[in-house]
Design a protein around this motif. Structure first.
Motif, PDB file in Angstrom:
ATOM      1  N   ALA A  77       1.342 -41.402 -58.980  1.00 24.73           N
ATOM      2  CA  ALA A  77       2.197 -42.106 -58.076  1.00 24.73           C
ATOM      3  C   ALA A  77       3.255 -42.763 -58.942  1.00 24.73           C
ATOM      4  CB  ALA A  77       1.580 -42.917 -57.453  1.00 24.73           C
ATOM      5  N   TYR A  78       4.379 -43.370 -58.395  1.00 24.01           N
ATOM      6  CA  TYR A  78       5.379 -44.142 -58.969  1.00 24.01           C
ATOM      7  C   TYR A  78       5.537 -45.407 -58.247  1.00 24.01           C
ATOM      8  CZ  TYR A  78       5.659 -39.513 -61.325  1.00 24.01           C
ATOM      9  OH  TYR A  78       5.338 -38.434 -61.928  1.00 24.01           O
ATOM     10  N   VAL A  79       5.519 -46.221 -58.758  1.00 24.17           N
ATOM     11  CA  VAL A  79       6.014 -47.893 -58.206  1.00 24.17           C
ATOM     12  C   VAL A  79       7.134 -48.391 -58.983  1.00 24.17           C
ATOM     13  CG1 VAL A  79       4.910 -49.767 -57.664  1.00 24.17           C
ATOM     14  CG2 VAL A  79       3.663 -48.353 -57.445  1.00 24.17           C
ATOM     15  N   LYS A 101       6.896 -36.324 -54.636  1.00 16.95           N
ATOM     16  CA  LYS A 101       6.033 -37.317 -55.486  1.00 16.95           C
ATOM     17  C   LYS A 101       5.948 -38.412 -54.839  1.00 16.95           C
ATOM     18  CE  LYS A 101       7.361 -35.562 -60.168  1.00 16.95           C
ATOM     19  NZ  LYS A 101       7.359 -35.984 -61.496  1.00 16.95           N
ATOM     20  N   VAL A 102       4.804 -39.205 -54.824  1.00 21.89           N
ATOM     21  CA  VAL A 102       4.745 -40.356 -54.273  1.00 21.89           C
ATOM     22  C   VAL A 102       5.506 -41.539 -54.973  1.00 21.89           C
ATOM     23  CG1 VAL A 102       3.054 -42.090 -53.454  1.00 21.89           C
ATOM     24  CG2 VAL A 102       2.560 -39.900 -53.239  1.00 21.89           C
ATOM     25  N   VAL A 103       6.608 -41.841 -54.263  1.00 21.70           N
ATOM     26  CA  VAL A 103       7.548 -43.167 -55.066  1.00 21.70           C
ATOM     27  C   VAL A 103       7.538 -44.310 -54.031  1.00 21.70           C
ATOM     28  CG1 VAL A 103       9.663 -43.759 -55.969  1.00 21.70           C
ATOM     29  CG2 VAL A 103       8.727 -41.189 -56.125  1.00 21.70           C
ATOM     30  N   ILE A 104       7.093 -45.443 -54.680  1.00 22.91           N
ATOM     31  CA  ILE A 104       7.124 -46.622 -53.551  1.00 22.91           C
ATOM     32  C   ILE A 104       7.886 -47.847 -54.200  1.00 22.91           C
ATOM     33  CG2 ILE A 104       5.658 -48.387 -52.561  1.00 22.91           C
ATOM     34  CD1 ILE A 104       3.164 -46.298 -53.142  1.00 22.91           C
ATOM     35  N   LEU A 105       8.825 -48.003 -53.682  1.00 24.09           N
ATOM     36  CA  LEU A 105       9.704 -49.494 -54.069  1.00 24.09           C
ATOM     37  C   LEU A 105       8.952 -50.474 -53.614  1.00 24.09           C
ATOM     38  CD1 LEU A 105      11.817 -46.440 -53.739  1.00 24.09           C
ATOM     39  CD2 LEU A 105      13.460 -48.228 -54.403  1.00 24.09           C
ATOM     40  N   THR A 106       9.252 -51.547 -54.440  1.00 23.29           N
ATOM     41  CA  THR A 106       8.671 -52.993 -53.870  1.00 23.29           C
ATOM     42  C   THR A 106       9.570 -53.973 -54.837  1.00 23.29           C
ATOM     43  OG1 THR A 106       6.910 -54.285 -53.303  1.00 23.29           O
ATOM     44  CG2 THR A 106       6.672 -53.180 -55.450  1.00 23.29           C
ATOM     45  N   ALA A 130      -0.552 -46.251 -52.874  1.00 23.71           N
ATOM     46  CA  ALA A 130      -0.357 -45.386 -53.845  1.00 23.71           C
ATOM     47  C   ALA A 130      -1.536 -44.284 -53.953  1.00 23.71           C
ATOM     48  CB  ALA A 130      -0.208 -45.568 -55.211  1.00 23.71           C
ATOM     49  N   ASN A 131      -2.556 -44.902 -53.642  1.00 22.60           N
ATOM     50  CA  ASN A 131      -3.646 -44.108 -53.480  1.00 22.60           C
ATOM     51  C   ASN A 131      -3.926 -43.268 -52.265  1.00 22.60           C
ATOM     52  OD1 ASN A 131      -5.908 -45.208 -55.751  1.00 22.60           O
ATOM     53  ND2 ASN A 131      -4.868 -46.836 -55.084  1.00 22.60           N
ATOM     54  N   PRO A 135       3.341 -37.233 -50.641  1.00 22.91           N
ATOM     55  CA  PRO A 135       4.495 -37.211 -51.253  1.00 22.91           C
ATOM     56  C   PRO A 135       5.738 -37.776 -50.376  1.00 22.91           C
ATOM     57  CG  PRO A 135       3.440 -35.417 -52.047  1.00 22.91           C
ATOM     58  CD  PRO A 135       2.506 -35.920 -51.001  1.00 22.91           C
ATOM     59  N   GLY A 136       6.589 -38.487 -50.908  1.00 26.30           N
ATOM     60  CA  GLY A 136       7.723 -39.245 -50.139  1.00 26.30           C
ATOM     61  C   GLY A 136       8.134 -40.357 -50.995  1.00 26.30           C
TER      62      GLY A 136
END
Length: 161
Positions: A77-79, A101-106, A130-131, A135-136
Motif C-alpha cells: 500500500a502507498y500512503v 495499487k492501494v493508494v491513500i491520500l491523507t 491500507a490493511n 486496489p484503488g
C-alpha cells in the motif's frame, strides 16, 4: 505488509520557521516519521519524499512524478501525505495513472507539530485502511475514508465527507 509513505508537503508537514521573526512555516522531515516513532509499527515501511510544497503549488509534473514513483515502487500500500487544498485533484490525477495499487491520500488541517493536530488520527485511519482495501485511490480525512470518485469537500468548513 509493507507500506510506502510518500511526503508531498502540505500542512501536515509544515514546521515552525527556523529563522527569527516572521510567521512563514517551512517544510522539514516528514511528519510520518514522528508519528510512526510513537506507534512502533508491526508492519514494514519506507518513507520517501516526492516534494515539499504547499498543495496549491503542486503542478501536473509533480503529480506525474508521484504517479511514476508509485508505479515503480513495490509495496502492499502507498500512503501519500498531501495538502488538503488540492488533495482531491491529485487523487483524480492518480486514478487515471496508477493501476492495481492501494493508494491513500491523507493530510491535516493543522500541522503535525501542533498539539491539537489531526495528523496522527488521519494517518492512523490511512494505515488501518491500507490493511483492508482493494486496489484503488482513496482519501482518508476527518475520520472517514472514501474512494477518490466518492469523496466530497464542504467549501464552507473544509471538511471532507
Amino acid at each position: 505488509m509493507k507500506i510506502l509513505f510518500i511526503q508531498t508537503g502540505g500542512t501536515i508537514d509544515k514546521d515552525y520557521p527556523k529563522t527569527k521573526g516572521g510567521w512563514a512555516f517551512e517544510f522539514g522531515e516528514p511528519a510520518t516519521e514522528r508519528i510512526l516513532s510513537k506507534l512502533d509499527p508491526s508492519f514494514e515501511y519506507e518513507i520517501h519524499t516526492a516534494s515539499q510544497k504547499d498543495s496549491l503549488e503542486i503542478t501536473e509534473a509533480d503529480r506525474q512524478s508521484l504517479a511514476d514513483l508509485i508505479n515503480k515502487e513495490v509495496a502492499d500500500a502507498y500512503v501519500v501525505t498531501h495538502g488538503t487544498d488540492t488533495m482531491m485533484d491529485t487523487a483524480a490525477f492518480l486514478s487515471s495513472r496508477v493501476d492495481r495499487k492501494v493508494v491513500i491520500l491523507t493530510g491535516a488541517m493543522r500541522p503535525e507539530r501542533f498539539s491539537n493536530s489531526d495528523a496522527p488520527i488521519n494517518l492512523g485511519v490511512a494505515i488501518g485502511a491500507a490493511n483492508l482495501l482493494d486496489p484503488g485511490i482513496y482519501i482518508a480525512m476527518h475520520g472517514i475514508l472514501k474512494s477518490a470518485s466518492e469523496i466530497q469537500r464542504n467549501a464552507d468548513n473544509g471538511k471532507f465527507y
